[in-house]
Motif scaffolding. Structure first.
Motif, PDB file in Angstrom:
ATOM      1  N   TYR A   1       0.822  -1.128   0.174  1.00 16.42           N
ATOM      2  CA  TYR A   1      -0.039  -0.066   0.050  1.00 16.42           C
ATOM      3  C   TYR A   1       0.831   1.156  -0.011  1.00 16.42           C
ATOM      4  O   TYR A   1       0.531   2.197  -0.487  1.00 16.42           O
ATOM      5  CB  TYR A   1      -0.786   0.217   1.108  1.00 16.42           C
ATOM      6  CG  TYR A   1      -2.165  -0.927   1.178  1.00 16.42           C
ATOM      7  CD1 TYR A   1      -2.820  -1.167  -0.119  1.00 16.42           C
ATOM      8  CD2 TYR A   1      -2.717  -1.500   2.385  1.00 16.42           C
ATOM      9  CE1 TYR A   1      -3.854  -2.114  -0.177  1.00 16.42           C
ATOM     10  CE2 TYR A   1      -3.624  -2.394   2.334  1.00 16.42           C
ATOM     11  CZ  TYR A   1      -4.296  -2.677   1.243  1.00 16.42           C
ATOM     12  OH  TYR A   1      -5.198  -3.712   1.009  1.00 16.42           O
ATOM     13  N   ALA A   2       1.967   1.180   0.769  1.00 21.06           N
ATOM     14  CA  ALA A   2       2.804   2.513   0.843  1.00 21.06           C
ATOM     15  C   ALA A   2       3.384   2.673  -0.537  1.00 21.06           C
ATOM     16  O   ALA A   2       3.458   3.670  -1.076  1.00 21.06           O
ATOM     17  CB  ALA A   2       3.983   2.204   1.997  1.00 21.06           C
ATOM     18  N   LYS A   3       3.965   1.536  -1.216  1.00 25.39           N
ATOM     19  CA  LYS A   3       4.506   1.763  -2.514  1.00 25.39           C
ATOM     20  C   LYS A   3       3.388   2.311  -3.466  1.00 25.39           C
ATOM     21  O   LYS A   3       3.780   3.140  -4.325  1.00 25.39           O
ATOM     22  CB  LYS A   3       4.896   0.368  -3.003  1.00 25.39           C
ATOM     23  CG  LYS A   3       6.319   0.094  -2.686  1.00 25.39           C
ATOM     24  CD  LYS A   3       6.736  -1.139  -3.161  1.00 25.39           C
ATOM     25  CE  LYS A   3       8.212  -1.620  -2.732  1.00 25.39           C
ATOM     26  NZ  LYS A   3       8.590  -2.995  -3.134  1.00 25.39           N
ATOM     27  N   ASN A   4       2.291   2.103  -3.218  1.00 25.90           N
ATOM     28  CA  ASN A   4       1.063   2.514  -4.351  1.00 25.90           C
ATOM     29  C   ASN A   4       0.490   3.888  -3.748  1.00 25.90           C
ATOM     30  O   ASN A   4      -0.436   4.172  -4.379  1.00 25.90           O
ATOM     31  CB  ASN A   4      -0.055   1.419  -4.334  1.00 25.90           C
ATOM     32  CG  ASN A   4       0.418   0.167  -5.031  1.00 25.90           C
ATOM     33  OD1 ASN A   4       1.239   0.291  -6.003  1.00 25.90           O
ATOM     34  ND2 ASN A   4      -0.010  -0.940  -4.602  1.00 25.90           N
ATOM     35  N   LYS A   5       1.171   4.517  -2.743  1.00 25.24           N
ATOM     36  CA  LYS A   5       0.887   5.847  -2.178  1.00 25.24           C
ATOM     37  C   LYS A   5      -0.563   5.713  -1.744  1.00 25.24           C
ATOM     38  O   LYS A   5      -1.457   6.485  -1.931  1.00 25.24           O
ATOM     39  CB  LYS A   5       1.038   6.798  -3.416  1.00 25.24           C
ATOM     40  CG  LYS A   5       2.623   7.146  -3.211  1.00 25.24           C
ATOM     41  CD  LYS A   5       2.907   8.212  -4.168  1.00 25.24           C
ATOM     42  CE  LYS A   5       4.281   8.126  -4.296  1.00 25.24           C
ATOM     43  NZ  LYS A   5       4.818   8.791  -5.525  1.00 25.24           N
ATOM     44  N   LEU A   6      -1.345   4.574  -1.016  1.00 27.43           N
ATOM     45  CA  LEU A   6      -2.657   4.491  -0.821  1.00 27.43           C
ATOM     46  C   LEU A   6      -2.781   4.869   0.575  1.00 27.43           C
ATOM     47  O   LEU A   6      -3.943   4.885   1.392  1.00 27.43           O
ATOM     48  CB  LEU A   6      -3.107   3.164  -0.849  1.00 27.43           C
ATOM     49  CG  LEU A   6      -3.495   2.802  -2.207  1.00 27.43           C
ATOM     50  CD1 LEU A   6      -3.775   1.294  -2.724  1.00 27.43           C
ATOM     51  CD2 LEU A   6      -4.681   3.800  -3.094  1.00 27.43           C
TER      52      LEU A   6
ATOM     53  N   ASN B   1     -14.887   7.271   0.560  1.00 29.07           N
ATOM     54  CA  ASN B   1     -14.604   5.616   1.009  1.00 29.07           C
ATOM     55  C   ASN B   1     -14.225   5.175  -0.101  1.00 29.07           C
ATOM     56  O   ASN B   1     -14.677   4.572  -1.206  1.00 29.07           O
ATOM     57  CB  ASN B   1     -16.499   5.527   0.757  1.00 29.07           C
ATOM     58  CG  ASN B   1     -16.519   3.911   1.001  1.00 29.07           C
ATOM     59  OD1 ASN B   1     -15.656   3.138   1.675  1.00 29.07           O
ATOM     60  ND2 ASN B   1     -17.585   3.444   0.727  1.00 29.07           N
ATOM     61  N   SER B   2     -12.816   4.852  -0.131  1.00 30.57           N
ATOM     62  CA  SER B   2     -11.995   4.358  -1.241  1.00 30.57           C
ATOM     63  C   SER B   2     -11.027   3.483  -0.754  1.00 30.57           C
ATOM     64  O   SER B   2     -11.006   3.194   0.365  1.00 30.57           O
ATOM     65  CB  SER B   2     -11.285   5.654  -1.899  1.00 30.57           C
ATOM     66  OG  SER B   2     -10.344   6.336  -1.046  1.00 30.57           O
ATOM     67  N   LYS B   3     -10.181   3.051  -1.697  1.00 29.73           N
ATOM     68  CA  LYS B   3      -9.129   1.983  -1.246  1.00 29.73           C
ATOM     69  C   LYS B   3      -8.112   2.790  -0.286  1.00 29.73           C
ATOM     70  O   LYS B   3      -7.765   2.152   0.663  1.00 29.73           O
ATOM     71  CB  LYS B   3      -8.276   1.678  -2.594  1.00 29.73           C
ATOM     72  CG  LYS B   3      -9.095   0.523  -3.292  1.00 29.73           C
ATOM     73  CD  LYS B   3      -7.837   0.475  -4.580  1.00 29.73           C
ATOM     74  CE  LYS B   3      -8.405  -0.392  -5.595  1.00 29.73           C
ATOM     75  NZ  LYS B   3      -7.700  -0.582  -6.827  1.00 29.73           N
ATOM     76  N   LYS B   4      -8.234   3.988  -0.246  1.00 28.30           N
ATOM     77  CA  LYS B   4      -7.130   4.755   0.676  1.00 28.30           C
ATOM     78  C   LYS B   4      -7.760   4.561   2.227  1.00 28.30           C
ATOM     79  O   LYS B   4      -6.970   4.332   3.050  1.00 28.30           O
ATOM     80  CB  LYS B   4      -7.258   6.184   0.482  1.00 28.30           C
ATOM     81  CG  LYS B   4      -5.868   6.921   0.673  1.00 28.30           C
ATOM     82  CD  LYS B   4      -5.835   8.543   0.107  1.00 28.30           C
ATOM     83  CE  LYS B   4      -4.293   8.870   0.137  1.00 28.30           C
ATOM     84  NZ  LYS B   4      -4.440  10.078  -0.430  1.00 28.30           N
ATOM     85  N   ALA B   5      -9.061   4.635   2.332  1.00 26.86           N
ATOM     86  CA  ALA B   5      -9.548   4.257   3.723  1.00 26.86           C
ATOM     87  C   ALA B   5      -9.407   2.897   4.268  1.00 26.86           C
ATOM     88  O   ALA B   5      -8.956   2.715   5.226  1.00 26.86           O
ATOM     89  CB  ALA B   5     -11.133   4.482   3.663  1.00 26.86           C
ATOM     90  N   HIS B   6      -9.366   1.773   3.288  1.00 25.41           N
ATOM     91  CA  HIS B   6      -9.125   0.618   3.669  1.00 25.41           C
ATOM     92  C   HIS B   6      -7.428   0.353   4.074  1.00 25.41           C
ATOM     93  O   HIS B   6      -7.216  -0.157   4.846  1.00 25.41           O
ATOM     94  CB  HIS B   6      -9.285  -0.639   2.246  1.00 25.41           C
ATOM     95  CG  HIS B   6     -10.740  -0.869   2.519  1.00 25.41           C
ATOM     96  ND1 HIS B   6     -11.571  -1.952   3.027  1.00 25.41           N
ATOM     97  CD2 HIS B   6     -11.836  -0.239   1.742  1.00 25.41           C
ATOM     98  CE1 HIS B   6     -12.736  -1.867   2.886  1.00 25.41           C
ATOM     99  NE2 HIS B   6     -13.003  -1.042   2.267  1.00 25.41           N
TER     100      HIS B   6
END
Lengths: 134, 124
Positions: free
Chosen positions: A61-66, B46-51
């Motif tokens: 997730y960190a690599k994908n900047k999420l 409510n996106s992937k970022k929240a997860h």
């Protein structure tokens, strides 16, 4: 044989974890119901399994900047402090009491998701009828 | 005005952290189930970022709980190893299945199994 069953059960809960739903909320009751394992041991198993998976996922997730680091900073300090205190309290609580509290918790979560899903399905149906009145 | 809103957002996130900390710390699970909708609500996203953000927050809570379980000798390492391997395989399958199944069906199965498991745990 028991190891194979344990692998199957944890694999089943992992499927839900992979879908982004509470994998642990499944693993704990499955371990408790099918193997009669003490509630506190089920909890510690779930927590440790999650840490292993989360470390791998976090890197991706960190690599994908999420990751929203501002939110992480606001949440982790109170959450970690309170979780530490709550874990100390859980270890001191009897397994039977923990199991009943956990059961009530998952029934409530299940009921919430059920109502939410039915409402979403009704909304989808209404939208479909509006789009195609015939 | 904007500063005031920012302050309230931070306060809400701290509150979210406290609530999820209580649940995740006491039950050893469930923090993520609460955090995803709560963070989505506060951040209006409510996106992937929240997860992804939730996963990192729960990871920290779980590390803290693991330390307590370790200090109180409440860990069965063989069980962790077997379940860890099973969970890893399962989560890979789950990630692939997610693309092929409808969200509503997953949610219905999820809620049904949870209610059934909860009732069984109280009865047996």
């Amino acid at each position: 044989m028991q190891i194979l069953l344990l692998l199957a059960v944890s694999c089943f809960s992992g499927i839900f974890a992979g879908m982004g739903m509470g994998g642990g909320t499944f693993l704990i009751p499955l371990l408790s119901l099918f193997f009669g394992i003490e509630q506190i041991i089920c909890q510690s198993t779930n927590v440790l399994c999650f840490v292993l998976l989360a470390i791998i996922c976090s890197v991706i997730y960190a690599k994908n900047k999420l990751i929203d680091y501002k939110v992480v900073l606001c949440v982790i300090f109170p959450a970690t402090a309170i979780a530490t205190l709550a874990s100390i309290f859980a270890v001191k609580t009897s397994s039977d009491v923990l199991q009943i509290c956990f059961s009530i918790f998952i029934i409530l979560v299940g009921a919430f998701y059920f109502i939410k899903t039915i409402a979403a399905m009704k909304k989808d149906k209404k939208l479909l009828v509006k789009k195609n009145p015939n | 005005m904007e500063n005031k809103n920012k302050f309230f957002d931070i306060l809400k996130l701290v509150g979210v952290g406290v609530v999820s900390g209580i649940i995740n710390g006491f039950f050893g699970a469930g923090g993520g189930l609460l955090l995803v909708p709560l963070i989505s609500f506060v951040q209006k996203d409510n996106s992937k970022k929240a997860h992804a953000t939730t996963l990192v927050c729960v990871m920290f809570m779980c590390i803290a709980s693991s330390v307590i379980y370790f200090l109180k000798k409440q860990i069965d390492y063989k069980l962790v190893l077997v379940c860890g391997i099973g969970s890893l395989i399962g989560s890979l399958v789950g990630t692939k299945l997610l693309k092929n199944l409808k969200n509503n069906i997953i949610d219905l199965v999820f809620s049904g199994v949870l209610i059934l498991a909860g009732v069984c745990m109280i009865i047996f």
